[in-house]
Design a protein around this motif. Structure first.
Motif, PDB file in Angstrom:
ATOM      1  N   ASN A  49      -1.907   1.801   8.624  1.00  0.00           N
ATOM      2  CA  ASN A  49      -2.193   0.382   8.834  1.00  0.00           C
ATOM      3  C   ASN A  49      -3.128   0.279  10.032  1.00  0.00           C
ATOM      4  O   ASN A  49      -2.830   0.819  11.099  1.00  0.00           O
ATOM      5  N   ILE A  71      -8.723  -2.483  -3.030  1.00  0.00           N
ATOM      6  CA  ILE A  71      -8.759  -3.247  -1.779  1.00  0.00           C
ATOM      7  C   ILE A  71      -8.807  -4.732  -2.108  1.00  0.00           C
ATOM      8  O   ILE A  71      -9.613  -5.170  -2.930  1.00  0.00           O
ATOM      9  N   TYR A 129      -4.635  -1.605  -0.429  1.00  0.00           N
ATOM     10  CA  TYR A 129      -4.914  -2.094   0.918  1.00  0.00           C
ATOM     11  C   TYR A 129      -5.095  -3.605   0.876  1.00  0.00           C
ATOM     12  O   TYR A 129      -5.818  -4.128   0.022  1.00  0.00           O
ATOM     13  N   ASN A 148      -0.874  -0.567   2.334  1.00  0.00           N
ATOM     14  CA  ASN A 148      -1.328  -0.565   3.721  1.00  0.00           C
ATOM     15  C   ASN A 148      -2.122  -1.827   4.023  1.00  0.00           C
ATOM     16  O   ASN A 148      -2.590  -2.508   3.112  1.00  0.00           O
TER      17      ASN A 148
END
Length: 230
Positions: free
Chosen positions: A33, A68, A146, A176
């Motif tokens: 992270n 993402i 992410y 994350n």
């Protein structure tokens, strides 16, 4: 894996072209992270937008094999004449989410946003707070590797902030986060490593504390009170 390769980004301003990034090359640590720090105008939000596919570099690219998210809480992309439900359904279509999976996402968004019947009203009738709730709910309802977070936990009332923190804590078990925030406690709580955008360019540190320390060193010193005159 997330890699920035020869990334250059600039903007035209009245004072001339401002270069935020010039031929930047960087590898983001895997499975971590990441907290991003930098003074206003350093390019933190722009970097998130490029990684999330909302903005594009002048040259270079982001290379990744990860899913993402768009910047979490981004509400500027909503179509005002469409309802919250219709906007959420449209985003599902863009990500290839259909059928029962789509209904599940819409239910998640509606539950999180807590905007009642407004979920089926045009987004242009929403307050800014309602837009933020819808945007955050939509971001978190779709599964990514992410999640990009840009100051979203600094808006809304105490209940909404607490709810955001809870859902991020839950999502961290399977995904994350890359977080931009000016709240040092938020970064320390949620991030493992730090990325600092400063005079020397983009620097990645093994711990977020190192990035925070460098960031705070670059802040202007508070003005000292003048001694009282006799």
């Amino acid at each position: 894996m997330i890699e920035l390769r020869n990334l250059t980004k600039s903007f035209r301003t009245p004072a001339g072209r401002k270069v935020l990034f010039r031929d930047v090359n960087a590898f983001f640590p895997e499975g971590k992270n990441i907290g991003i720090l930098g003074r206003n105008g350093a390019g933190k939000t722009t970097l998130l937008r490029i990684m999330g596919g909302i903005d594009y570099p002048d040259s270079g690219r982001v290379i990744t094999d990860q899913r993402i998210s768009w910047p979490m809480g981004l509400s500027g992309g909503f179509q005002g004449s469409m309802t919250g439900r219709e906007n959420a359904a449209f985003v599902c279509g863009l990500h290839g989410i259909w059928g029962s999976a789509k209904r599940k996402v819409l239910d998640r968004v509606q539950d999180f946003a807590e905007i009642g019947d407004y979920f089926d009203a045009p987004v242009k009738s929403y307050s800014s707070g309602m837009r933020s709730r819808l945007a955050f709910g939509l971001s978190i309802a779709v599964d990514f590797d992410y999640y990009l977070v840009d100051e979203v936990m600094s808006v809304g009332d105490a209940h909404f902030k607490h709810k955001c923190e809870q859902v991020i804590e839950e999502k961290r078990k399977s995904a994350n986060f890359i977080i931009v925030a000016h709240s040092m406690p938020t970064l320390k709580k949620n991030c493992d490593v730090g990325l600092y955008l400063g005079p020397s360019g983009l620097q990645i540190f093994d711990t977020v504390d190192e990035a925070i320390r460098l960031y705070q060193q670059g802040l202007p010193k508070p003005a000292q009170n003048s001694p009282a005159q006799p």
